[in-house]
Scaffold this active site. Structure first.
Site, PDB file in Angstrom:
ATOM      1  N   GLY A  21       0.790  -1.224  -0.002  1.00  0.00           N
ATOM      2  CA  GLY A  21      -0.132   0.216   0.148  1.00  0.00           C
ATOM      3  C   GLY A  21       0.652   0.810   0.304  1.00  0.00           C
ATOM      4  O   GLY A  21       1.252   1.424   0.650  1.00  0.00           O
ATOM      5  N   GLY A  23      -0.346   4.466   0.636  1.00  0.00           N
ATOM      6  CA  GLY A  23      -1.090   5.453   0.640  1.00  0.00           C
ATOM      7  C   GLY A  23      -0.618   6.298   1.640  1.00  0.00           C
ATOM      8  O   GLY A  23       1.262   6.397   2.040  1.00  0.00           O
ATOM      9  N   PHE A  24      -0.652   7.509   2.921  1.00  0.00           N
ATOM     10  CA  PHE A  24      -0.770   8.108   3.579  1.00  0.00           C
ATOM     11  C   PHE A  24       0.267   7.031   4.586  1.00  0.00           C
ATOM     12  O   PHE A  24       1.686   7.946   4.647  1.00  0.00           O
ATOM     13  CB  PHE A  24      -1.408   8.617   4.785  1.00  0.00           C
ATOM     14  CG  PHE A  24      -1.942   9.668   3.833  1.00  0.00           C
ATOM     15  CD1 PHE A  24      -0.734  10.765   3.541  1.00  0.00           C
ATOM     16  CD2 PHE A  24      -2.969   9.947   3.526  1.00  0.00           C
ATOM     17  CE1 PHE A  24      -1.421  12.108   2.601  1.00  0.00           C
ATOM     18  CE2 PHE A  24      -3.958  11.021   3.079  1.00  0.00           C
ATOM     19  CZ  PHE A  24      -3.068  12.106   2.247  1.00  0.00           C
ATOM     20  N   GLY A  25      -0.027   5.563   5.040  1.00  0.00           N
ATOM     21  CA  GLY A  25       0.219   4.888   6.317  1.00  0.00           C
ATOM     22  C   GLY A  25       2.047   4.326   5.367  1.00  0.00           C
ATOM     23  O   GLY A  25       2.933   4.503   6.236  1.00  0.00           O
ATOM     24  N   GLU A 180     -19.038  17.116   2.672  1.00  0.00           N
ATOM     25  CA  GLU A 180     -17.744  18.567   1.250  1.00  0.00           C
ATOM     26  C   GLU A 180     -18.224  18.693  -0.386  1.00  0.00           C
ATOM     27  O   GLU A 180     -18.542  19.636  -1.353  1.00  0.00           O
ATOM     28  CB  GLU A 180     -16.392  17.489   1.364  1.00  0.00           C
ATOM     29  CG  GLU A 180     -15.822  18.267   2.690  1.00  0.00           C
ATOM     30  CD  GLU A 180     -14.370  17.791   2.611  1.00  0.00           C
ATOM     31  OE1 GLU A 180     -13.379  18.222   4.055  1.00  0.00           O
ATOM     32  OE2 GLU A 180     -14.275  16.524   2.456  1.00  0.00           O
ATOM     33  N   ASP A 309      -6.032   2.592   7.709  1.00  0.00           N
ATOM     34  CA  ASP A 309      -7.298   1.841   7.714  1.00  0.00           C
ATOM     35  C   ASP A 309      -7.761   1.095   8.128  1.00  0.00           C
ATOM     36  O   ASP A 309      -8.490   0.159   8.603  1.00  0.00           O
ATOM     37  CB  ASP A 309      -8.424   2.489   6.551  1.00  0.00           C
ATOM     38  CG  ASP A 309      -8.095   3.989   6.047  1.00  0.00           C
ATOM     39  OD1 ASP A 309      -7.798   4.913   7.224  1.00  0.00           O
ATOM     40  OD2 ASP A 309      -9.010   4.772   5.292  1.00  0.00           O
ATOM     41  N   ALA A 325      -6.190  10.734   7.477  1.00  0.00           N
ATOM     42  CA  ALA A 325      -4.840  10.269   7.235  1.00  0.00           C
ATOM     43  C   ALA A 325      -3.679  10.291   8.811  1.00  0.00           C
ATOM     44  O   ALA A 325      -1.983   9.440   8.774  1.00  0.00           O
ATOM     45  CB  ALA A 325      -4.157  11.073   6.462  1.00  0.00           C
ATOM     46  N   GLN A 326      -4.011  11.023   9.056  1.00  0.00           N
ATOM     47  CA  GLN A 326      -3.125  11.427  10.740  1.00  0.00           C
ATOM     48  C   GLN A 326      -2.727  10.474  11.005  1.00  0.00           C
ATOM     49  O   GLN A 326      -1.312  10.124  11.732  1.00  0.00           O
ATOM     50  CB  GLN A 326      -3.887  12.429  12.033  1.00  0.00           C
ATOM     51  CG  GLN A 326      -3.194  13.498  11.245  1.00  0.00           C
ATOM     52  CD  GLN A 326      -2.284  14.303  10.968  1.00  0.00           C
ATOM     53  OE1 GLN A 326      -1.331  13.803  12.427  1.00  0.00           O
ATOM     54  NE2 GLN A 326      -1.342  14.826  10.522  1.00  0.00           N
TER      55      GLN A 326
END
Lengths: 430, 430
Positions: A21, A23-25, A180, A309, A325-326
């Protein structure tokens, strides 16, 4: 295929850390290991990292895909101990320490699973085709296409019923993404398109936001949820809280007793963890998240970490941490440190989440920000949101281009990325 | 569907000018009629105008689609007598003065057909799937996807034969598009990707440019074609002039006796006019272009104009004018003037092309420009090319963003739009 088709890591004598992955992680973890005496192999089935908090801007024609995405290779280009593999992880054999990829087998010494989550349809998978979600660039482009085509289809007909069905948009889910999306849709209809059609008035579009719970932004303090509802109503959005979707078909949405005629339903609800959690045959929660130990490893497998996640981290207040994300970024830092500590024979440290706050925007000048004791709303929160998101965007070019786009959009009310791509023509009914 | 589904024009009492096609010709013509006492209905099956001379930049990851395209509605938003219809023109009945659209019939008083041309495969339509061409944004995105995936596939394998096949790119056609594509591919391989792969060296990629004729850039003076060949060879491109493609299959390309193993063939050859020319049952040339009168009308139908790539205008030196933007733009001006003159009972004027010159770029600092007696080459031509293309781009925002992107790309050698979208994964062989 045999395992021989997967290329060997740059330094075959070092422990191999496989990260699934980008992503952010996964990306933060790979970067955190840049000086560690390991070989990192990052596997993703896409070639780019996406700044997910801004995906809704692509879906609503405010930003281009490249403004919020960068090739993973490019991000890691200076990291000598990292290799990027465009491949799909289909299974994990924790006993044999192997990942099954579409192109073969990949052995690991340490595994980090950061394959995230996607939206879920509460067991109604047949809704997927009618109500697209928003997790990838392709999702966002498909959503943009649907929204823009709805206005075009309305202009193509003189049938009033068909026009009003085309000009009705239903957003399902009152979390940050739903809020949003609804706000951005309202602005497109009221401002960006206002003078461009002759047969229809885009400003008359009906935008409905449905939330099953009693209020919007359930993860925020109640006053901020109320402010969001108020701000959306000011923009002309019809907010329906306590409303559960019971049916979606090609002509509309059913909300219990209420029927809304529409062909454009946008899905911003539900979470389903990556199937790799279940594939490991370790304990998972109801939505498939892996129940990790305090040090982010999988029970019984200190060499396997799960972050972001896909992880259900319940060691603070008993509830799993939110899918933001954090959490992924902070977990990546701790997992990377624990990998290095294990190699040195040191004990691993437990993860502890420090909540930096949550934010959500509503249209072009409203936002809410929750920093625990401090809550900000209105345009100060919006400016803060802008600042933080531009700073976090990966890479210098993107930041500058995004600022140019946003400044332009802000002062002109225009959404300039209104391109319908993907197929030649609106194929369904006019 | 019945004709009632097509919305009526804004002023139903004025003569209705229907324009088919939102390219350079159709759009310029619609704008030129902004003060004329007519209703203009512009029909296009896409919602955007594309700046075609820069499509190769999207195909080679240098620019985003939105940098070179704008919604047609947005371009015409201030023009009160213009209506835009997203629809496909499927036929024209010149006797009844009707256009058959996918959503019904559209009556016209004056018709302007500006539906352009596409690439042709010399009767080998089975090559289309293996060798994509470059006329639309979707074409460019598909090409970008193929090129980027080839490098990823090479990295995913340890088979040397498969790697070298993946790292071989064949461009068919030595006109400006082929030259620009080959130059951009060489720069991607040598510079943009150079440090990002571990199993392969992207710099070892083989890029072959095939041209059936005796030299590159056949529409340019011979010294400029020779310069382009020289500049491409300096970039490491294998230029094969006098080489006709005789076969394309999934493993490679056959050039007479020569066989090149590749999965990535890019098509930049052949022209086929829009099928609407033949649909009108008026005289057309070999590739389907309509043989227009000196005033750009169709023989026997003074109310039907054909402009741009679909028109075969042979009244200057006997040869049809080239399929470039300047021809379409100038013809649009004359056709608009002739429409107004006809309405006033004045005689129509003949079209005369004033050639402003031709340009083509080769990579990031080389170009050729032909202004008749004046020929420019090297980086002065490249600067000129840059200036002219940025000025011609539609809309302020795009110009600024494109300049930012190009400045960044120029100084860093980076191509930042390297996103693989469209499908999840490389589905074919690794």
């Amino acid at each position: 295929m045999s395992s021989g088709t997967v290329p060997p890591p740059p330094h075959a004598d070092r422990p191999r850390v496989v990260v699934i992955g980008g992503g952010f992680g996964g990306l933060t973890l790979a970067k955190a290991l840049r000086r560690a005496p390991v070989d990192v192999t990052l596997v993703d089935r896409r070639n780019h990292h996406v700044f997910q908090p801004l995906l809704y801007q692509v879906a609503t024609a405010g930003l281009s895909p490249a403004d919020i995405a960068s090739p993973i290779r490019w991000i890691l280009r200076r990291q000598r101990n990292a290799q990027v593999l465009l491949a799909e992880a289909r299974g994990i054999d924790v006993a044999e320490r192997r990942v099954h990829l579409d192109i073969g087998e990949l052995h690991y010494d340490v595994l980090v699973v950061a394959s995230g989550a996607t939206h879920a349809y509460f067991g109604r998978d047949e809704w997927k085709e009618r109500a697209p979600g928003l997790k990838t660039l392709d999702d966002a482009l498909a959503m943009r296409r649907r929204v823009l085509l709805a206005f075009e289809r309305a202009e193509r007909t003189t049938d009033r019923g068909a026009q009003s069905r085309q000009l009705t948009f239903v957003v399902v889910g009152g979390g940050p993404t739903g809020v949003e999306l609804a706000g951005a849709l309202a602005e497109i209809a009221r401002h960006a398109l206002s003078r461009e059609f002759k047969a229809i008035d885009p400003g008359s579009a009906r935008i409905v936001l449905c939330e099953g719970g009693p209020r919007l932004l359930p993860t925020f303090p109640e006053p901020l949820g109320q402010y969001a509802e108020h701000a959306l109503r000011e923009l002309g959005v019809e907010v329906r809280t306590g409303t559960v979707v019971t049916g979606i078909d090609e002509d509309g949405v059913t909300l219990g007793e209420v029927r809304i005629d529409t062909e454009t339903v946008l899905w911003a609800a539900g979470v389903s963890a990556s199937s790799l959690g279940r594939a490991m045959q370790v304990p998972v929660d109801r939505v498939g998240r892996v129940l990790v130990e305090p040090d982010l490893t999988v029970p019984g497998h200190p060499e396997v970490y799960v972050i972001g996640d896909l992880a259900a981290f319940t060691h603070q207040d008993g509830r799993p941490l939110p899918g933001v994300a954090q959490v992924a970024i902070q977990q990546a830092g701790v997992a990377a440190a624990n990998i290095v500590r294990s190699l040195r024979g040191l004990p691993r440290r437990p993860f502890r989440y420090r909540d930096p706050g949550n934010m959500a925007t509503i249209g072009r000048a409203h936002a809410v920000a929750d920093f625990g004791r401090l809550q900000v709303r209105g345009w100060p929160a919006w400016l803060l949101w802008l600042l933080i998101h531009v700073i976090y965007l990966t890479g210098f070019r993107n930041r500058l281009v995004v600022l140019v786009q946003w400044s332009f959009a802000y002062f002109t009310y225009q959404r300039s990325i209104r391109l319908i791509t993907g197929e030649d023509l609106p194929s369904r009914r006019s």
